[in-house]
Each structure stands twice: as structure tokens, then as C-alpha cells.
Enzyme design. Sequence first.
Site, PDB file in Angstrom:
ATOM      1  N   HIS B 138       0.804  -1.087  -0.120  1.00  0.00           N
ATOM      2  CA  HIS B 138       0.069   0.108   0.093  1.00  0.00           C
ATOM      3  C   HIS B 138       0.965   1.282  -0.028  1.00  0.00           C
ATOM      4  O   HIS B 138       2.214   1.138   0.155  1.00  0.00           O
ATOM      5  CB  HIS B 138      -0.856  -0.050   1.138  1.00  0.00           C
ATOM      6  CG  HIS B 138      -2.105  -0.781   1.154  1.00  0.00           C
ATOM      7  ND1 HIS B 138      -1.994  -2.287   1.245  1.00  0.00           N
ATOM      8  CD2 HIS B 138      -3.467  -0.556   0.503  1.00  0.00           C
ATOM      9  CE1 HIS B 138      -3.150  -2.693   1.312  1.00  0.00           C
ATOM     10  NE2 HIS B 138      -3.957  -1.880   0.736  1.00  0.00           N
ATOM     11  N   LYS B 142      -0.891   4.848   4.879  1.00  0.00           N
ATOM     12  CA  LYS B 142      -1.826   3.815   5.555  1.00  0.00           C
ATOM     13  C   LYS B 142      -1.572   3.842   6.977  1.00  0.00           C
ATOM     14  O   LYS B 142      -0.216   3.537   7.476  1.00  0.00           O
ATOM     15  CB  LYS B 142      -1.632   2.401   5.008  1.00  0.00           C
ATOM     16  CG  LYS B 142      -2.807   1.607   5.256  1.00  0.00           C
ATOM     17  CD  LYS B 142      -2.846   0.295   4.375  1.00  0.00           C
ATOM     18  CE  LYS B 142      -3.951  -0.752   4.820  1.00  0.00           C
ATOM     19  NZ  LYS B 142      -5.222  -0.267   4.703  1.00  0.00           N
TER      20      LYS B 142
END
Lengths: 252, 252, 252, 252
Positions: B138, B142
Amino acid sequence: MSDTAALRVGVLGAQGKVGTAICEAVSAAPDLELVAAVDRDDPLTDFTDNKAQVVVDFTHPDVVMGNLEFLINNGIHVVVGTTGFDENRLDQVRAWLDANPEVGVLIAPNFAIGAVLCMKFAEQAARFFDSVEIVELHHPNKADAPSGTAARTADLVGAARAAAGCAPMPDATSTSLDGARGAEVNGVRVHSIRLAGLVAHQEVLLGTQGETLTIRHDSIDRSSFAPGVLLGVRNIGQRPGLTIGIDPLMEL
Amino acid sequence: MSDTAALRVGVLGAQGKVGTAICEAVSAAPDLELVAAVDRDDPLTDFTDNKAQVVVDFTHPDVVMGNLEFLINNGIHVVVGTTGFDENRLDQVRAWLDANPEVGVLIAPNFAIGAVLCMKFAEQAARFFDSVEIVELHHPNKADAPSGTAARTADLVGAARAAAGCAPMPDATSTSLDGARGAEVNGVRVHSIRLAGLVAHQEVLLGTQGETLTIRHDSIDRSSFAPGVLLGVRNIGQRPGLTIGIDPLMEL
Amino acid sequence: MSDTAALRVGVLGAQGKVGTAICEAVSAAPDLELVAAVDRDDPLTDFTDNKAQVVVDFTHPDVVMGNLEFLINNGIHVVVGTTGFDENRLDQVRAWLDANPEVGVLIAPNFAIGAVLCMKFAEQAARFFDSVEIVELHHPNKADAPSGTAARTADLVGAARAAAGCAPMPDATSTSLDGARGAEVNGVRVHSIRLAGLVAHQEVLLGTQGETLTIRHDSIDRSSFAPGVLLGVRNIGQRPGLTIGIDPLMEL
Amino acid sequence: MSDTAALRVGVLGAQGKVGTAICEAVSAAPDLELVAAVDRDDPLTDFTDNKAQVVVDFTHPDVVMGNLEFLINNGIHVVVGTTGFDENRLDQVRAWLDANPEVGVLIAPNFAIGAVLCMKFAEQAARFFDSVEIVELHHPNKADAPSGTAARTADLVGAARAAAGCAPMPDATSTSLDGARGAEVNGVRVHSIRLAGLVAHQEVLLGTQGETLTIRHDSIDRSSFAPGVLLGVRNIGQRPGLTIGIDPLMEL
């Protein structure tokens, strides 16, 4: 206790390259017992004498029908990797099985579990995406392009999309070098890469708005048939009659 | 002809970021007609006045229950992306549906078709392989590691393997730096990569003798919910009662 | 202290989509100061009035030459992303630079650092492998196949192999569907995938006995030019004269 | 003609697993001639008798120093894959080379060209990206995690970034399961995957705004040392003195 007794397994073609690997895999599995390893000069009665419950046959098209007749008629389940089965041969096997309805025979062209799953998942996913393309990658000694597995996968994908009424895949290509967009199989583009250092690999790419799904199978060793053969050995006894391909045993 | 008439669709939360994208997607689909785009200052009766057959709700936990009561009681199917449903809320929705048994409601935490398939295929394939590990990748903003989707996938994989009686995964690691082998979720190793230039990606690796299968999902745009929402819109009318998640609509 | 003062940067075409992103990137960088944001109705003297040391030009072929003449003659370094430079234009720029030998001008067709490195590494590695093939993957609205970057990469790979006297790549293909083996560019096979959900991606595969090297570039957002532009801004002042492409600034 | 004559090559440890493969590779190369294949019971004078120009040594730390002394003193270049060289041993080799300044000796810990390039490119690219992480994937019988190659790559990447004054990598992780974010080596996150069906693989991921670059090395067969050994054989004669690692011969 009988329900924990190891399954009694025989191997036919036990001294071939594949047969040797299967003997090893059977011997290494705690729930299986190798009771007979038979090659061309040994009698088939080794299997009955040693009470084999399942026999694995990786031999030759010339002898496999004789093997099957003997095994089926003696109530022994069979897992067959030998090639060369046409409809006539399959009908003959079905006839023998009709006379021995408790026996199960598995005939499979491909025992690589990952390859079977790759194909199956591609087929299942195909109708949910706008685009599907296939890349297959092999060692440079391969004679055909695309690979048989890739062509078969494209066929399944194309058929699934047709059945679901999918729109044609978007493609605005208007200027292109010959071959750049790959070969077309049942409406699906297939690209064949030949590269030193590779063995056998396939990637199915599926895309829709903002996301892609990629399903990839890598086979780097011929031993990859072993887990699929053992899956057959363990399950064919619960599946009387003729089973083609390992997919039905996988209960996906 | 009635069977080729476009399905009449309404959108609730039509001016939100997601709602706007859904209005566009509905308008662009030839088999759907956008008949009402409602936001916070508009009356819900816009849907009944305009004979909406299905309404998509991407609003807010504070208002979604009122929306659902109105829509269900007026015989309108609903596709809900709004979050915040606990068992109490689901029981209330079921009660409304009991009184309107022809209505279908879909409540889904994730409309990305690729993410749902990635999870499903990983669960199905898990028991056929010796090893399964998950890598999720990601953007670096995050906050949690691993991602909720990766943890959920690991849970499903672990449960599928336990149910099938799989042996523990092989791992001879005896010397290791802290963290090198990832986090363990239900017996499955999960590795979290955080990298500038990424959005949301997940890879499930499955391996057995001589072969591996990799299932990868890449989401590079928030618009990736749209195809899943349209799938819900097109199918929820044939599925009375409460449906949780889009998987059941995909009939895998 | 003068050696820690921020570099004074101006932007030309500051209200365009790219220009806006560059203004943001310059403002966000602690070692750079945005001193002039000029668009079509603003005078170029904004740059001299505000003592800009480097100007970034993402404007239009119609106006870029006038911009360059002014900037070079005023001793301001320039980073140019505007297209349309042929040999005549480059000669003109060189002439202005001859008269202002302390000024540096960078003209680059591609500011994506990853794309430049992918190409460079492929070129460097090409002669050490038996086989090299290229797969480029783009959104389905792209008109040309293969992409310009892939064709250029294949050209560089082919030239590097020719210069090193590499043998032809092994390929035993004897039965093949039309297009399966891709397009050939300078002796290198190039495969073009068009898939919804993709943006712009390229993979160079290199293989020799028992091993492969894969170099992949993924661009998922047009903002990927920004780091390359800042690299140019920070370095062009130390590089008087004309520089084509960002590679020379990367000192690989 | 002397300039097209094949290079005369000897192999020491010719009956070992690696030595056998090297004998085959030398014999198969049209520009090389295998003139002496020596194992433990054969005299080293086979090399001088047969006028070997270069000898490859894959033997054992107990005998390699004696081999080197003989070969260097007889003016024969050497390519060494045998392990166990510490600074003392290297100093001794340098002393013998000082007395025979025309001789070249290559001692390399890793002959896989792809692995060397993967490491080199990662080091070169590291400073241009905001984030770099490493994933290494191996068969499940490996004892250490991360692999030596991955730890070494992380070291090089970390050092390159420190030298270039790169900012710390962005990472907003605030809630995390133990191990999810991998191990940290010189500021670089390293993730170790252990999976049946794999051999030895490494992936370096580099990301910046809107784009990523991935460099991946796959080694699926121990024979992958052969091309690197031949590279050494062909080039060490032009490089008098001691060379450590094959990188310098690759002239990247």
C-alpha cells in the site's frame, strides 16, 4: 484400526522417470503404503498378490489398455497419466467399468494442481472484467506458440464471456506493428514469451475500471505432477466410474 | 418491450465523491437509467415519484437506517455501501424485509470485484498447497499493517486449511532478524509493504512441489468500486431478503 | 548562509495541469522556493524581477522558443518539458547557449525517473543474457502498439547486443499462431497488452541458464513527472550548455 | 590464426557437481577449449602440460591455496569459486601476484549474473526514490531469514541513500501486528517469504510519486553460475592482479 490403515498403492512404470518420482512420493506419504512397484518385465499379478487398492499408471499407450483391463477386472482403482486416450479408448474403459461398477478410474492430461486452478479461476473470473489477456512464458526449446494450456485457457475464457453475454473487449489500437497485440484465440489475446532460464509459466490478466486481477502459475520442475497424482490416489476410490481430469476431485 | 426496458436506478448521496462516480456509471450503462439523484436536502419521495426500482446508498451511518426503512417499505431494492452495520442494525433490516418479502437488500463492505475474487480464490486453493503466504502493498500513508483485507484473507486461508486437515506449513528458519518472516494471522504469514507510488495491492502466493500459484489484485483508483455496485444493482432484484457481500451475487 | 539558501524557481505555464502540479511540488520542497508562476498573460520579466535562478517550461511549441531566448539571454537556467524540438530548434538553442556559456538548459521527452532507469538498466544488462523480451501494458484507449517507450527500449537493447557481438536469441518455435510471438523491433520481441484498469507499465525480461532478471516500471499517475522535473531543477545549474534527457543528470 | 584460436581452459574439481557442469559449459562454448579436467587424484602439471591459459577452481578451502600458488607461479590465470577467503588468504594471493604481475585472478562469492545486476541496479536507483523495500523468496528449507543476498542488497541501498542525503522513507504505520513491516537492515525493510515450489528469488521495489520500479531476480537452477564463470574465464586474462566479484568484469 482399519480406518487409519494406510492406503495400499501400486505403481506401474515404476522405473521410468515419472514412475520413480511417484514411488518416492508414495513412500514418503504417511497415509499411503507402496506395496508393488511394477515395470515392463514384472507380472501384473504383483498388484493382486500384494492387495493393492489403487494403482498409478505412467506407462505407454501401447500397454496401458491391457493394464487397465487387468486392474479394473480385479477391482483395483487406477490413476492414469499415460497419454493417447481417444473416444474409442474411453468407451472401452467405460465398458470395463460398467462390469465393475465399484471401481474408479481417473485419466488426466495434466496433474499440476496449480495449472488446473489457474485455468479454472480464469474461467470463473472472466465474465466480471472488461478485458482479459493471457501471457505464457516458456523455455526457448518449445516448438509451439501459444502453449496448449494457454490456448485451452483462452478457449474457456472466451466461452465463459460469450455465455455471460459480455461486450467485446475495449481496444483502441489503430497503429500497430505486426504481432504486437499477440495471437487471438476465441476472442482472447495470447502472448508467447520464449526465454532462456524459464521453464513453464502462465499469467492471466483481467481488468476492469481501476483494478486488475492477475492469476499466475509457475512450474519450475517436472516433479510438479506429484501432488496431483497423490490427490488422485487418495480420492479416486470414493468416485466409481470414469473421471476425466483432476478438477472434479478438487470439488472447487 | 418490458424485458428490454432499462432498469430504473436511483442514487442516494448523489453529490458525494462516490455517489457522483456512481451516477456517472449508471448513466453510462445502456441497460440502466438514472431516474433520481438524491442528496441530503432532497426528499426520499423523489425515488417513489420517479418509480426507481433499485437505489444505491452511499451516505452516512446516521441516516442510512432511515433511508432503508423508507425504501424497503416502498418495495424498492437497495444496494448499500454505507458502513457501520452491526448485528442490531442487520436484525432491524431483516425485520423490515420480513414485512416486504419481495424486496432485496445488498449490504457490502467491499465492492471491488477483483478483491473479492482474490480472497475467494485464495480460500478455495489454500488446501491444495503446502505453503501459503500473503504480501500486501500500500501507499505509505496507511496507518494499519497488515491491511484489513489481508488479515481477512489470511483468516479464510487458515480456516480452509484447518477444515481440510492440512499439515503445518514447512519452514526451516532457525536464524532470523526480527520481523523478517512477517506477521502471523491464523497460521498464515502476512507481509506489509509501504511504498510511495503504490495505491492498494495484494498478492497471495501458494506453493507445492515444483510449482506455485500467485493471485494478485491491484487497485489503482477509488473508482474500482463501480463495477461491483452495478453488479449489485443488476442482480439484487432477483435475490429477495438480505445479502451480505457481493460474493453470493457472483455465483462462483 | 548563501550555500543553504533555497534555489529560486519559476514556472512557465503555471496554470496548466502539469504546471499546477509543478508549482505544488516546488512549494513543497524545502530546498526550493517558488518565486514566479507565469502563465500566458503574464510578462516574462516576472522571472528577472523575482531573481529566478531556474525556470521550468511546460507550455506549447508555439511559444517555447521565445521563452527560451528570453531566459537564456537573462542568464536563467531552464528545464523544458514542452514538446516539438527538432534539430533546427535544438541548433537555435545551442546558438543562444554559445552566447551565454554559463547557462544550462535541459530538454527532456520523459521525466519519469522509473521509465528512464528501466530503459537504461535494460540496455546495460542486455549483453549478459541469452534472451531479452519486452512486455508493455497500457489502458485500452492507447492508439499505438507497441508503445514508443517499448520500441525505444527494444532499439537500445538490440543495439547493445549487436555492439557486444551477442549470438541471436534462441527460439525453437516451429508452429505458431499469427502474432503469438509478438512484434520484432531491432531483433527484440515486444508484446503489447491492452487492459482496462491499467495505466502505463513496462516489463523487460532477460534470461540465461537457470536464471532470469526482470525490470518493471509501473506508472499509475501523470504526476510521476514531478520528481524528474525537480531533479532537473536542482542539477541543471551545474551543467552549462544543452542537456537532452534526464539520464545525464542521473550520473548512473 | 592466433586471434581466433580458442582459449585453452582447465577445470579443477572437475568431477564435483559444479565442476562437471563447468566442464560441459566450456566444451559447449565455441570460443573455449577444455584442455585439462583435473580432480583430486590428478597432478596439477596436467595444466602446464596441456598449456592451459585459464583454470577454473571449484574445489575446497583445504586445497585451493596450493592450487593458486602453482597456477599463478606458472603464469596461468584463475577463476575461483571455492569459498573460505579471509583477508590473510587474500594478502597471500596478492603476494604471489606481485611476483607474477601478468597473471589475473578472479575470486567471486556469487557468479549468478542476474543476482549481481539486481544488487547493482538497486544500489544505483536507490537515491532517486522516496521508498525502497526488498522481498526475498526462497524454498522452505532455508535456515536464515533474510537471505545473505537480501541483507547485502539492503546494506548497499541504505548506504547509497545515506551518501546522497535522502530523507527517511515515508511510513505512517501506527497500528501493526508484530513483524508485519518486515525486518530492518540499514534502514531498509526486508521481507522473507518461504514457500514450497520456490528456489531463490529477490525483488527490490522502489517507489516515488505516481510510479514504481521493480527489479526482480529469479534463480531456479544451480546451473545459473555457469554464464558468470564463463564471463570470468573470457575476461580475467585482460585484468592482471586480483579481482573480487564479477562486477568489475561487467563494466557497468
